[in-house]
Design a protein around this motif. Structure first.
Motif, mmCIF file in Angstrom:
data_model
loop_
_atom_site.group_PDB
_atom_site.id
_atom_site.type_symbol
_atom_site.label_atom_id
_atom_site.label_comp_id
_atom_site.label_asym_id
_atom_site.label_seq_id
_atom_site.Cartn_x
_atom_site.Cartn_y
_atom_site.Cartn_z
ATOM 1 N N ILE A 196 4.226 -2.064 16.198
ATOM 2 C CA ILE A 196 4.987 -1.517 15.071
ATOM 3 C C ILE A 196 4.565 -2.163 13.756
ATOM 4 C CG2 ILE A 196 7.299 -1.237 14.086
ATOM 5 C CD1 ILE A 196 8.382 -1.307 16.979
ATOM 6 N N MET A 197 4.477 -3.488 13.762
ATOM 7 C CA MET A 197 4.168 -4.197 12.528
ATOM 8 C C MET A 197 2.736 -3.939 12.057
ATOM 9 S SD MET A 197 6.992 -5.315 11.750
ATOM 10 C CE MET A 197 8.417 -4.967 12.778
ATOM 11 N N ALA A 198 1.804 -3.863 12.983
ATOM 12 C CA ALA A 198 0.415 -3.586 12.603
ATOM 13 C C ALA A 198 0.307 -2.214 11.955
ATOM 14 C CB ALA A 198 -0.489 -3.669 13.834
ATOM 15 N N ASN A 199 1.025 -1.256 12.509
ATOM 16 C CA ASN A 199 1.018 0.097 11.950
ATOM 17 C C ASN A 199 1.669 0.132 10.571
ATOM 18 O OD1 ASN A 199 3.014 2.712 11.741
ATOM 19 N ND2 ASN A 199 0.976 3.299 12.431
ATOM 20 N N HIS A 200 2.852 -0.431 10.469
ATOM 21 C CA HIS A 200 3.616 -0.321 9.226
ATOM 22 C C HIS A 200 3.057 -1.194 8.099
ATOM 23 C CE1 HIS A 200 6.134 2.159 11.500
ATOM 24 N NE2 HIS A 200 7.313 1.797 11.056
ATOM 25 N N ALA A 201 2.251 -2.188 8.445
ATOM 26 C CA ALA A 201 1.662 -3.049 7.419
ATOM 27 C C ALA A 201 0.736 -2.269 6.493
ATOM 28 C CB ALA A 201 0.903 -4.204 8.070
ATOM 29 N N MET A 202 0.282 -1.112 6.939
ATOM 30 C CA MET A 202 -0.571 -0.274 6.089
ATOM 31 C C MET A 202 0.211 0.361 4.943
ATOM 32 S SD MET A 202 -3.292 1.428 8.787
ATOM 33 C CE MET A 202 -2.179 1.794 10.145
ATOM 34 N N SER A 203 1.506 0.101 4.869
ATOM 35 C CA SER A 203 2.325 0.585 3.756
ATOM 36 C C SER A 203 2.000 -0.159 2.460
ATOM 37 C CB SER A 203 3.811 0.418 4.076
ATOM 38 O OG SER A 203 4.116 -0.938 4.355
ATOM 39 N N LEU A 204 1.313 -1.293 2.580
ATOM 40 C CA LEU A 204 0.914 -2.058 1.391
ATOM 41 C C LEU A 204 -0.451 -1.605 0.882
ATOM 42 C CD1 LEU A 204 2.037 -5.619 2.509
ATOM 43 C CD2 LEU A 204 3.030 -4.276 0.640
ATOM 44 N N ASN A 205 -0.623 -1.658 -0.425
ATOM 45 C CA ASN A 205 -1.898 -1.322 -1.042
ATOM 46 C C ASN A 205 -2.990 -2.260 -0.511
ATOM 47 O OD1 ASN A 205 -4.076 -1.152 -3.145
ATOM 48 N ND2 ASN A 205 -2.568 0.164 -4.129
ATOM 49 N N GLU A 207 -5.296 -3.564 -1.996
ATOM 50 C CA GLU A 207 -5.602 -4.582 -2.996
ATOM 51 C C GLU A 207 -4.376 -5.445 -3.295
ATOM 52 O OE1 GLU A 207 -7.200 -4.885 -7.635
ATOM 53 O OE2 GLU A 207 -7.348 -2.992 -6.525
ATOM 54 N N ILE A 208 -4.492 -6.743 -3.106
ATOM 55 C CA ILE A 208 -3.382 -7.672 -3.372
ATOM 56 C C ILE A 208 -2.972 -7.594 -4.840
ATOM 57 C CG2 ILE A 208 -2.694 -10.103 -3.422
ATOM 58 C CD1 ILE A 208 -4.556 -10.591 -1.072
ATOM 59 N N GLY A 209 -1.655 -7.526 -5.041
ATOM 60 C CA GLY A 209 -1.127 -7.435 -6.395
ATOM 61 C C GLY A 209 -0.804 -6.024 -6.823
ATOM 62 N N LYS A 210 -1.213 -5.034 -5.990
ATOM 63 C CA LYS A 210 -0.972 -3.633 -6.325
ATOM 64 C C LYS A 210 0.296 -3.080 -5.676
ATOM 65 C CE LYS A 210 -4.669 -2.766 -8.847
ATOM 66 N NZ LYS A 210 -4.589 -2.345 -10.266
ATOM 67 N N GLY A 211 0.933 -3.890 -4.840
ATOM 68 C CA GLY A 211 2.215 -3.478 -4.258
ATOM 69 C C GLY A 211 2.091 -2.453 -3.155
ATOM 70 N N SER A 212 2.956 -1.440 -3.184
ATOM 71 C CA SER A 212 2.990 -0.434 -2.120
ATOM 72 C C SER A 212 1.761 0.474 -2.190
ATOM 73 C CB SER A 212 4.260 0.405 -2.218
ATOM 74 O OG SER A 212 4.344 1.046 -3.472
ATOM 75 N N ASN A 213 1.398 1.032 -1.058
ATOM 76 C CA ASN A 213 0.233 1.911 -0.936
ATOM 77 C C ASN A 213 0.605 3.315 -1.416
ATOM 78 O OD1 ASN A 213 -1.933 3.493 -0.102
ATOM 79 N ND2 ASN A 213 -2.180 2.428 1.846
ATOM 80 N N PRO A 214 -0.032 3.831 -2.468
ATOM 81 C CA PRO A 214 0.339 5.145 -2.996
ATOM 82 C C PRO A 214 0.063 6.300 -2.049
ATOM 83 C CG PRO A 214 -1.676 4.355 -4.038
ATOM 84 C CD PRO A 214 -1.132 3.216 -3.224
ATOM 85 N N GLU A 215 -0.782 6.083 -1.041
ATOM 86 C CA GLU A 215 -1.085 7.138 -0.073
ATOM 87 C C GLU A 215 -0.007 7.252 1.011
ATOM 88 O OE1 GLU A 215 -3.435 9.115 -0.649
ATOM 89 O OE2 GLU A 215 -4.598 8.005 -2.129
ATOM 90 N N ILE A 216 0.856 6.250 1.080
ATOM 91 C CA ILE A 216 1.901 6.229 2.104
ATOM 92 C C ILE A 216 3.213 6.623 1.449
ATOM 93 C CG2 ILE A 216 3.071 4.826 3.843
ATOM 94 C CD1 ILE A 216 0.039 5.115 4.288
ATOM 95 N N ARG A 217 3.623 7.879 1.662
ATOM 96 C CA ARG A 217 4.869 8.318 1.049
ATOM 97 C C ARG A 217 5.406 9.565 1.743
ATOM 98 N NH1 ARG A 217 0.928 9.717 -2.974
ATOM 99 N NH2 ARG A 217 0.934 11.950 -3.488
ATOM 100 N N SER A 218 6.624 9.910 1.389
ATOM 101 C CA SER A 218 7.303 11.060 1.998
ATOM 102 C C SER A 218 6.518 12.348 1.767
ATOM 103 C CB SER A 218 8.703 11.215 1.407
ATOM 104 O OG SER A 218 9.546 10.171 1.796
ATOM 105 N N GLY A 219 6.453 13.174 2.815
ATOM 106 C CA GLY A 219 5.833 14.480 2.695
ATOM 107 C C GLY A 219 4.332 14.478 2.585
ATOM 108 N N LYS A 220 3.690 13.347 2.865
ATOM 109 C CA LYS A 220 2.232 13.252 2.730
ATOM 110 C C LYS A 220 1.609 12.765 4.030
ATOM 111 C CE LYS A 220 -1.358 11.274 -0.279
ATOM 112 N NZ LYS A 220 -2.284 10.857 0.789
ATOM 113 N N ILE A 221 0.667 13.534 4.553
ATOM 114 C CA ILE A 221 -0.050 13.092 5.750
ATOM 115 C C ILE A 221 -1.555 12.991 5.509
ATOM 116 C CG2 ILE A 221 1.674 13.868 7.407
ATOM 117 C CD1 ILE A 221 -0.002 16.359 7.888
ATOM 118 N N ILE A 222 -2.069 13.706 4.500
ATOM 119 C CA ILE A 222 -3.499 13.593 4.176
ATOM 120 C C ILE A 222 -3.766 12.199 3.616
ATOM 121 C CG2 ILE A 222 -5.356 14.472 2.716
ATOM 122 C CD1 ILE A 222 -3.976 17.199 2.808
ATOM 123 N N ASP A 223 -4.753 11.525 4.196
ATOM 124 C CA ASP A 223 -5.115 10.151 3.814
ATOM 125 C C ASP A 223 -3.970 9.164 4.038
ATOM 126 O OD1 ASP A 223 -7.705 10.886 3.003
ATOM 127 O OD2 ASP A 223 -6.981 11.450 1.006
#
Length: 430
Positions: A196-205, A207-223
């Motif tokens: 679970i943690m290995a999968n969900h860790a991809m929620s972070l950008n 690049e360190i310092g950039k915070g959350s990953n913009p590709e990981i969000r509601s309603g989005k599966i591409i990329d």
């Protein structure tokens, strides 16, 4: 004053706004449905997508594991649809002693016997028991291999020892996977903690310092690497069948999909997007969103879904007011830990990257939203609970509005989101 009411816990709260103050009401595009819930369920079972009917897949003497959601998702009304799935299995020659129910609690808390009975409903509670998945019990996990993203896939051994795994649940927008339901019953549902943690860790950008990953969000599966990783894990498990429901704004089962775990789920996601992906022409200065009442506002952990949707409708530096009782508190001590033990977003981000957990990410994400907006939470939580996150906790909507007016003035244009946990605003001119 307008007579609009929003859900809060098990109550309804009046919204003291005039018509001039309301910029719009963001609610589902639900049409009138003339089918009963029973008809919706039976139609899906009789017309599976990319699959034989369930009764044609199973054979007498085989063991079947039915994976169900936990009590925080009791709004899915599994007590309504589960009896029909059991009946379908019986038509295929499966007896009660060869049916196992496992609750896909993921990394959530264990449940009580009363909660198990609530999930099964009166028709099944005396016939079956529910087993809570334990993501930390390594002795009851089976290693199936690694995904292409490097995630080690460990899954519940009891489920894997069965001849068939049947996934159930509901499809809604989801902050990490794009949409809930489908493969989420496996990862995180019945997966090991490390998985679970290995999968969900991809929620972070990346690049360190950039915070959350913009590709990981509601309603989005591409990329969306979390979505793709979950699908790979599901492919290793090879579930035999899926049954997912879609709820209308009144909390009733309006649609259902059944059949192949990927194809049926994809069809259901399109239905949800048509219903709950709400077009708006522009963002507003303020949003007032309900987390949809109990049990969707049972804790702050669950409330983050509403926060994520609400922020899509508000301008930067705008005001977000969330109605969420949080009768069971924060929901996970790690949320408060990541919020209260650090004073900056960067320090929190570094801490999560060192030792990732979903709860910590949710705490981080809440502070990320609060850094860009005025975030006011109407809740039973003690006011000091989230002070370091710059989230202001008040007891009433009136208090929240008074605070908002002191910042934006009393003529602030406001969106209302009666079903904030479900509806995803989408600005059309961006």
């Amino acid at each position: 004053m307008n007579s609009i009411q929003l859900k809060y816990g098990k109550e309804l709260i009046d919204v003291p706004l005039s018509e001039d103050q309301i910029f719009g009401i963001i609610k589902s595009n639900t049409a009138d449905h003339h089918k009963t819930e029973e008809a919706v369920i039976l139609d899906a079972l009789e017309n599976p997508i990319g699959s034989l009917k369930l009764r044609e897949i199973v054979k007498p003497g085989e063991k079947v594991c039915i994976v169900i959601s936990d009590v925080t998702r009791a709004w899915q009304r599994m007590n309504v649809y589960l009896p029909y799935l059991v009946d379908e299995l019986c038509k295929g020659g499966i007896t009660d002693e060869n049916i196992i129910f496992i609750s896909a609690v993921g990394s959530h808390r264990k449940q009580t016997e009363q909660e198990h009975q609530r999930l099964l409903g009166d028709a099944l509670k005396d016939r079956f028991k529910v087993i809570d998945h334990d993501c930390l019990d390594d002795n009851n996990l089976v290693y199936l291999g690694h995904t292409s993203f490097g995630t080690p896939v460990k899954v519940n051994k009891i489920a894997m020892d069965c001849d068939h795994i049947l996934l159930t649940g509901a499809i809604v927008f989801h902050l990490l996977a794009g949409w809930g339901g489908g493969k989420k019953s496996i990862l995180p549902g019945i997966a090991g903690y490390e998985t679970i943690m290995a999968n969900h860790a991809m929620s972070l950008n990346p690049e360190i310092g950039k915070g959350s990953n913009p590709e990981i969000r509601s309603g989005k599966i591409i990329d969306n690497s979390i979505h793709a990783d979950m699908l790979e894990a599901a492919a290793l498990v090879k579930p035999s069948f899926i049954f997912n429901v879609i709820m209308d704004s009144q909390g009733r089962i309006s649609h259902a999909v059944a059949g192949d775990y990927a194809k049926a789920h994809a069809r259901g996601c399109q239905i949800v997007d048509d219903m709950d992906g709400i077009a708006i022409q522009s963002k507003a200065e303020m949003v007032i969103a309900s987390a949809c009442g109990y049990p969707k506002d049972i804790n702050f952990y669950q409330t983050i879904k509403t926060v994520i949707n609400a922020k899509e409708a508000v301008e930067e530096n705008g005001v977000i007011i969330i109605l969420s009782e949080c009768s069971e508190g924060i929901g996970n001590a790690e949320i408060q830990e990541i919020v209260q033990n650090y004073s900056t977003l960067l320090d929190r981000e570094r801490a999560i990257r060192t030792n990732y957990s979903i709860a910590k990410y949710i705490g981080y994400y809440a502070t990320e939203v609060a850094a860009k907006h005025t975030f006011i939470l109407v809740s039973s939580l003690p006011p000091e609970t989230l002070t370091m996150a710059n989230i202001k906790i008040v007891k009433t909507l009136e208090e929240a509005l008074e605070m908002a007016y002191s910042i934006k003035g009393s003529n602030v244009k406001t969106y209302l989101m009666p079903h904030g946990a479900n509806t995803l605003p989408k600005v059309q001119n961006l």
